[in-house]
Design an enzyme around this catalytic site. Sequence first.
Site, PDB file in Angstrom:
ATOM      1  N   ARG A 117       0.855  -1.190   0.000  1.00 60.45           N
ATOM      2  CA  ARG A 117       0.000   0.000   0.000  1.00 60.45           C
ATOM      3  C   ARG A 117       0.896   1.246   0.000  1.00 60.45           C
ATOM      4  O   ARG A 117       1.615   1.508   0.958  1.00 60.45           O
ATOM      5  CB  ARG A 117      -0.920  -0.010   1.210  1.00 60.45           C
ATOM      6  CG  ARG A 117      -1.858  -1.213   1.214  1.00 60.45           C
ATOM      7  CD  ARG A 117      -2.978  -1.083   2.222  1.00 60.45           C
ATOM      8  NE  ARG A 117      -3.840  -2.262   2.195  1.00 60.45           N
ATOM      9  CZ  ARG A 117      -4.833  -2.449   1.351  1.00 60.45           C
ATOM     10  NH1 ARG A 117      -5.093  -1.513   0.427  1.00 60.45           N
ATOM     11  NH2 ARG A 117      -5.577  -3.549   1.386  1.00 60.45           N
ATOM     12  N   GLY A 175      10.572  10.537 -19.668  1.00 56.34           N
ATOM     13  CA  GLY A 175      11.275  10.109 -20.867  1.00 56.34           C
ATOM     14  C   GLY A 175      12.464  11.025 -21.047  1.00 56.34           C
ATOM     15  O   GLY A 175      12.417  12.213 -20.675  1.00 56.34           O
ATOM     16  N   ASP A 221      19.445  13.055 -16.907  1.00 57.50           N
ATOM     17  CA  ASP A 221      18.742  14.006 -17.765  1.00 57.50           C
ATOM     18  C   ASP A 221      18.971  15.440 -17.294  1.00 57.50           C
ATOM     19  O   ASP A 221      19.056  16.365 -18.102  1.00 57.50           O
ATOM     20  CB  ASP A 221      17.251  13.689 -17.798  1.00 57.50           C
ATOM     21  CG  ASP A 221      16.957  12.358 -18.467  1.00 57.50           C
ATOM     22  OD1 ASP A 221      17.664  12.004 -19.421  1.00 57.50           O
ATOM     23  OD2 ASP A 221      16.026  11.655 -18.024  1.00 57.50           O
TER      24      ASP A 221
END
Length: 312
Positions: free
Chosen positions: A29, A39, A256
């Site tokens: 949970r 992405g 990134d």
Amino acid sequence: MRPILTLTPSPALDLSAQAPAVRPNVKLRCGVAVVEPGGGGVNVSRAVAQLGGASRCLVALGGATGAALEAGLAARGLEVMRFEAPGDTRQSLAVTSAETGEQYRFSLAGPEWGEADCQGFVEAVAQAVTPGALVVLSGSLPPGMGPEWLAPLGAAVRGAGAELVVDTSGDALKRLAAEGGADVLRMDHAEARFLSGTLLADVAEVRAFAATLTGAAPRVIVAMGAAGSVMACADGSAWHAAGADVPVVSKVGAGDSFVGGFVLALARGATPEAALQAGMAAASAAVMTPGTELCRLEDYERALPDCVLTRL
């Protein structure tokens, strides 16, 4: 400032949450999920924006998940150029265990692309790129788009007089390292070890390996996590930017964020070595944030002086 265009043929809607503990064969949970558009290229554009810059992002989107991802990008003020992709855009999930602090990351497969989809994406790139731009291809290629499509994609970028920065992995990275096509080729330590077949135990070994690839890419960057990043250049120079000593909350998006900081610095006229330092500051800032929040400008500015730049 030079324009920045990011390419994301395989985006994902990123969900991140925390569970009290992560164990097999039981229902876990989780707390409230944070939902972010993700992405590789998408995250680079988000990082650029969070650092005070601007970019355009060409994103392959499909189905209800693609619509949600596009809405998330628009809500963040990003300029989205939509490419219609087959099927439904994929999702990814990151769950952090409150018990151990460890993070478990799951990336679901996206829909299969056909040859017409691949050709269409290359044509979309050719239409979107502008002279002098920094074009970033970051992340994986979608199923059905093999590494052979990197050559026409690179030709579309070079044909417009733009520069291609690539951060990818696997067969796509292997092809670029062998055959060229990128102006800047970035990889993490594990990917460099995959290519070299050796451990690359220290900065000196990483520098020597990166230098062997500069015949294929004029600048090669290898990220070594907290140990910083090494950049080898075709002119024989090499540089190391240290990582800042910061508390690590999540490593998601650090790569990134590095690329976002790196290309934004280049776009603003920085030298490649100064851009390397900026990239490391952005990566250091990213690990300080939970989930997929990427880098914050105030953390970046504090980390930058600590990302000491050294000529090797």
